[in-house]
Design a protein around this motif. Structure first.
Motif, short mmCIF file in Angstrom:
data_model
loop_
_atom_site.label_atom_id
_atom_site.label_comp_id
_atom_site.label_asym_id
_atom_site.label_seq_id
_atom_site.Cartn_x
_atom_site.Cartn_y
_atom_site.Cartn_z
N ILE A 155 -5.53 2.06 -9.77
CA ILE A 155 -6.33 1.13 -10.58
C ILE A 155 -6.82 0.01 -9.67
N ALA A 156 -7.95 -0.57 -10.05
CA ALA A 156 -8.50 -1.68 -9.27
C ALA A 156 -9.45 -2.47 -10.14
N SER A 157 -9.56 -3.77 -9.86
CA SER A 157 -10.58 -4.57 -10.52
C SER A 157 -11.85 -4.45 -9.69
N THR A 158 -12.97 -4.93 -10.23
CA THR A 158 -14.28 -4.76 -9.57
C THR A 158 -14.25 -5.16 -8.10
N MET A 159 -13.66 -6.31 -7.81
CA MET A 159 -13.67 -6.82 -6.43
C MET A 159 -12.30 -6.76 -5.77
N GLY A 160 -11.31 -6.23 -6.47
CA GLY A 160 -9.94 -6.26 -5.97
C GLY A 160 -9.51 -4.98 -5.25
N PRO A 161 -8.34 -5.03 -4.62
CA PRO A 161 -7.82 -3.85 -3.90
C PRO A 161 -7.26 -2.79 -4.85
N GLY A 162 -7.16 -1.57 -4.37
CA GLY A 162 -6.59 -0.48 -5.16
C GLY A 162 -5.08 -0.60 -5.26
N ILE A 163 -4.54 -0.29 -6.42
CA ILE A 163 -3.09 -0.33 -6.65
C ILE A 163 -2.65 1.05 -7.12
N LYS A 164 -1.74 1.66 -6.39
CA LYS A 164 -1.31 3.03 -6.73
C LYS A 164 -0.24 3.00 -7.82
N ILE A 165 -0.42 3.87 -8.80
CA ILE A 165 0.56 3.99 -9.90
C ILE A 165 1.39 5.25 -9.68
N ASN A 166 2.67 5.17 -10.00
CA ASN A 166 3.55 6.31 -9.85
C ASN A 166 3.17 7.40 -10.87
N GLN A 167 2.40 8.37 -10.40
CA GLN A 167 1.88 9.41 -11.30
C GLN A 167 2.99 10.33 -11.84
N ALA A 168 4.12 10.38 -11.13
CA ALA A 168 5.23 11.24 -11.57
C ALA A 168 5.81 10.74 -12.89
N LYS A 169 5.65 9.43 -13.15
CA LYS A 169 6.18 8.87 -14.39
C LYS A 169 5.21 9.02 -15.55
N LEU A 170 3.98 9.46 -15.24
CA LEU A 170 3.02 9.77 -16.29
C LEU A 170 3.25 11.23 -16.63
N SER A 171 2.93 11.67 -17.81
CA SER A 171 3.19 13.06 -18.20
C SER A 171 2.45 14.00 -17.26
N ASN A 172 3.18 14.82 -16.57
CA ASN A 172 2.55 15.74 -15.60
C ASN A 172 2.52 17.16 -16.12
N ARG A 210 0.81 -1.23 0.00
CA ARG A 210 0.00 0.00 0.00
C ARG A 210 0.84 1.27 0.00
N ALA A 211 2.09 1.14 0.42
CA ALA A 211 2.97 2.32 0.48
C ALA A 211 3.71 2.54 -0.83
N LYS A 212 3.62 1.56 -1.73
CA LYS A 212 4.42 1.62 -2.97
C LYS A 212 3.66 2.26 -4.12
N LEU A 213 4.39 3.03 -4.94
CA LEU A 213 3.84 3.55 -6.19
C LEU A 213 4.41 2.69 -7.31
N TYR A 214 3.54 1.95 -7.97
CA TYR A 214 3.97 0.98 -8.97
C TYR A 214 4.13 1.59 -10.36
N ASP A 215 5.04 1.01 -11.15
CA ASP A 215 5.12 1.36 -12.57
C ASP A 215 3.87 0.78 -13.24
N THR A 216 3.47 1.39 -14.35
CA THR A 216 2.22 1.00 -15.00
C THR A 216 2.15 -0.49 -15.33
N SER A 217 3.17 -1.03 -16.00
CA SER A 217 3.12 -2.43 -16.43
C SER A 217 3.05 -3.38 -15.23
N GLU A 218 3.77 -3.05 -14.16
CA GLU A 218 3.75 -3.87 -12.95
C GLU A 218 2.37 -3.82 -12.29
N ALA A 219 1.79 -2.62 -12.28
CA ALA A 219 0.46 -2.44 -11.68
C ALA A 219 -0.60 -3.24 -12.45
N MET A 220 -0.49 -3.25 -13.78
CA MET A 220 -1.48 -3.98 -14.59
C MET A 220 -1.40 -5.49 -14.33
#
Length: 231
Positions: free
Chosen positions: A214-231, A16-26
């Motif tokens: 991101i999250a699936s319908t019944m799954g937990p939320g996964i935080k993505i590192n927004q700094a790596k997305l175009s800000n 829960r404390a980690k910001l994941y890269d997009t591919s890892e989060a998916m």
């Protein structure tokens, strides 16, 4: 809040404390999907704007490269040749006053998206109070008020989604199904991110993307590192 056994098992896989890269989060959103049905994957973007101000609205529509995995029921308000066009394009319901009366009189909402030709907006306007709160009111900005009904219906059926800020300055959007696999989900997600970044209001100050989950319908939320997305 009560959480089921499967949810708790899935939650253990997510830091829960980690910001994941997009591919890892998916990949993680797939691994944490434990339901017996094909869960929808949603992305949630908290933006550094204030939706109460007209010059800080973020809204638009895009066609996801791999669609949403959901069959969408399209209702089109059109008459004459445009009504025939809409039917030929595969619209589920096409009509004029008859549909207005059905919606008003029967509280009928067996559709997911509403399209209207510009000349029908006078009629559709009567439904503003019932369609508006459900996010179903057609608008030129999202491409659902258009004379080109064929294109509108085709795009919606192909996986066009609308994104817009809610009152808490968050955008919620489906990006596909778990069965799509990480690669297709990533493609869809990146397309959506690109559109939201492009739609950044000039009045927005400071950090634009504050958090992305991101999250699936019944799954937990996964935080993505927004700094790596175009800000």
């Amino acid at each position: 809040m009560f959480r089921g056994k499967k949810y708790k098992e899935s939650a253990k896989l997510v830091d829960r404390a980690k910001l994941y890269d997009t591919s890892e989060a998916m990949q993680l959103v797939i691994d944490t999907s434990k339901a017996k049905f094909d869960e929808t994957v949603e992305a949630h973007f908290k933006l550094g704007v204030d939706s109460r101000h007209a010059d800080q609205q973020v809204r638009g529509a895009i066609v996801l490269p791999h669609g949403t995995g959901k069959s969408v029921r399209v209702l089109v308000f059109a008459k004459g040749a445009k009504a025939d066009e809409a039917k030929a394009a595969g619209a589920d319901y096409v009509g004029e006053m008859d549909l207005v009366e059905k919606i008003q009189g029967e509280n009928w909402f067996e559709f997911d998206v509403v399209v209207a030709t510009p000349d029908m907006m006078g009629v559709v306007g009567r439904l503003g109070r019932v369609l508006g709160p459900k996010g179903l009111m057609p608008s030129p900005k999202s491409g659902t008020v258009t004379p080109d009904v064929t294109r509108a219906v085709n795009e919606i059926k192909a996986g066009k989604i609308e994104y817009r800020l809610d009152k808490t300055n968050i955008i919620h959007c489906p990006i596909g199904k778990v069965s799509f696999g990480a690669e297709k989900l990533t493609d869809n997600f990146n397309t959506l991110v690109g559109a939201i970044v492009k739609a950044k209001p000039s009045a927005a100050k400071g950090q634009y993307m504050k958090s992305v989950v991101i999250a699936s319908t019944m799954g937990p939320g996964i935080k993505i590192n927004q700094a790596k997305l175009s800000n």
